[in-house]
Design an enzyme around this catalytic site. Sequence first.
Site, PDB file in Angstrom:
ATOM      1  N   GLY A  77       1.036  -1.178   0.086  1.00 26.23           N
ATOM      2  CA  GLY A  77      -0.098   0.050  -0.042  1.00 26.23           C
ATOM      3  C   GLY A  77       0.820   1.304   0.140  1.00 26.23           C
ATOM      4  O   GLY A  77       1.907   1.072   0.376  1.00 26.23           O
ATOM      5  N   VAL A 102       0.481   4.066   1.929  1.00 26.83           N
ATOM      6  CA  VAL A 102       0.947   4.421   3.201  1.00 26.83           C
ATOM      7  C   VAL A 102       1.457   3.402   3.982  1.00 26.83           C
ATOM      8  O   VAL A 102       1.591   3.622   5.220  1.00 26.83           O
ATOM      9  CB  VAL A 102      -0.172   5.163   3.717  1.00 26.83           C
ATOM     10  CG1 VAL A 102      -0.311   6.680   3.027  1.00 26.83           C
ATOM     11  CG2 VAL A 102      -1.588   4.317   3.701  1.00 26.83           C
ATOM     12  N   CYS A 103       2.032   2.090   3.173  1.00 32.98           N
ATOM     13  CA  CYS A 103       2.456   1.213   4.127  1.00 32.98           C
ATOM     14  C   CYS A 103       4.060   1.136   4.121  1.00 32.98           C
ATOM     15  O   CYS A 103       4.436   1.237   2.875  1.00 32.98           O
ATOM     16  CB  CYS A 103       1.941  -0.161   3.733  1.00 32.98           C
ATOM     17  SG  CYS A 103       2.505  -1.378   4.800  1.00 32.98           S
ATOM     18  N   ILE A 104       4.823   1.109   5.047  1.00 32.82           N
ATOM     19  CA  ILE A 104       6.333   0.968   4.998  1.00 32.82           C
ATOM     20  C   ILE A 104       6.817  -0.414   5.528  1.00 32.82           C
ATOM     21  O   ILE A 104       7.949  -0.527   5.787  1.00 32.82           O
ATOM     22  CB  ILE A 104       6.847   2.198   5.800  1.00 32.82           C
ATOM     23  CG1 ILE A 104       6.305   2.379   7.002  1.00 32.82           C
ATOM     24  CG2 ILE A 104       6.553   3.511   4.793  1.00 32.82           C
ATOM     25  CD1 ILE A 104       6.941   3.668   7.766  1.00 32.82           C
ATOM     26  N   LYS A 130       7.736  -2.834   4.027  1.00 40.39           N
ATOM     27  CA  LYS A 130       8.619  -3.380   3.158  1.00 40.39           C
ATOM     28  C   LYS A 130       9.963  -2.576   3.468  1.00 40.39           C
ATOM     29  O   LYS A 130      11.101  -3.239   3.478  1.00 40.39           O
ATOM     30  CB  LYS A 130       8.436  -3.187   1.779  1.00 40.39           C
ATOM     31  CG  LYS A 130       8.142  -1.756   1.279  1.00 40.39           C
ATOM     32  CD  LYS A 130       7.488  -1.758  -0.094  1.00 40.39           C
ATOM     33  CE  LYS A 130       6.942  -0.279  -0.532  1.00 40.39           C
ATOM     34  NZ  LYS A 130       5.531  -0.184   0.303  1.00 40.39           N
TER      35      LYS A 130
END
EC number: 1.7.1.7
Length: 327
Positions: A172, A174-176, A178
């Site tokens: 996504g 706004v997903c960090i 990774k």
Amino acid sequence: MDKVFDYEDIQLIPAKCIVDSRSECDPTVELGGFTFRLPVVPANMQTIIDEKVALMLAKNGYFYIMHRFNPETRLAFIQDMHERGLYASISVGVKDEEYGFIEVLKSTGHTPEFITIDIAHGHSNAVIRMIQHIKHHLPGSFVIAGNVGTPEAVRELEHAGADATKVGIGPGKVCITKIKTGFGTGGWQLAALRWCAKAATKPIIADGGIRTHGDIAKSIRFGASMVMIGSLFAGHDESPGETFEQDGKQLKEYFGSASEFQKGERKNVEGKKMFVEHKGALQDTLTEMEQDLQSAISYAGGDSLEALRTVDYVMVKNSIFNGDKVY
């Protein structure tokens, strides 16, 4: 693992059109005994959905999943939706108090039609135990479990009793995850979807990495029954969150479910906040998605979503936009 790819690496190949107008194409999908107008669900995130948005979606024949970040309001939400003659679709976590909550739903007779077990790393004993607990107490609820990124995870959650699995670890906007952990399906979400779909015997919800409406069609092609989308649904009139002006532009906040803005603390942060341009009415975006999906079905040579599942495709390493920016 064979060669991986993501949405921008794939282009679907047109087949002979069999309809006179794209309006003849039917983009509806069946899930959990309900038919929904689109194979799309806004992400169960605090800046994407609230009670008002859920009500609007349910009333108009769309699927929704209410977020789990105001746990004390969930019972009243289920009651309210049922009193209005609408379906209830909620999220739960896996902490101890959630077990009691499921038992309360059983004892009060408020069975939501859909329950999504929503944690970042869904391939876990905690999720398996929660699936079994829900299925024991509320066998009538359709259970969606996630998030996962491997065929093994899909098989285990289905075996535990999940009615659908949600695929996507960190792709996504706004997903960090990774970046913070080194793990996830970011950059190869579409390949992960295909890999998981081959193992699945029940519906899969693709979650994350959708940047254009064409990505919805690509998700269907590679095995998704439903596509969860955050960023494209952020920033509407109805979206929760503050609207403000900067350099003459109207902006709205959009943040990840594991961000400090949602948690209220900087601990185990795997999400970030961004500001998106104000997009107007949510229904306009849904209508545009519907029309684009109808066009996609017509290019696939059919008149329903099934046509998308069998179209040919090519891999075009990161070149399909040629610098074009549509969104």
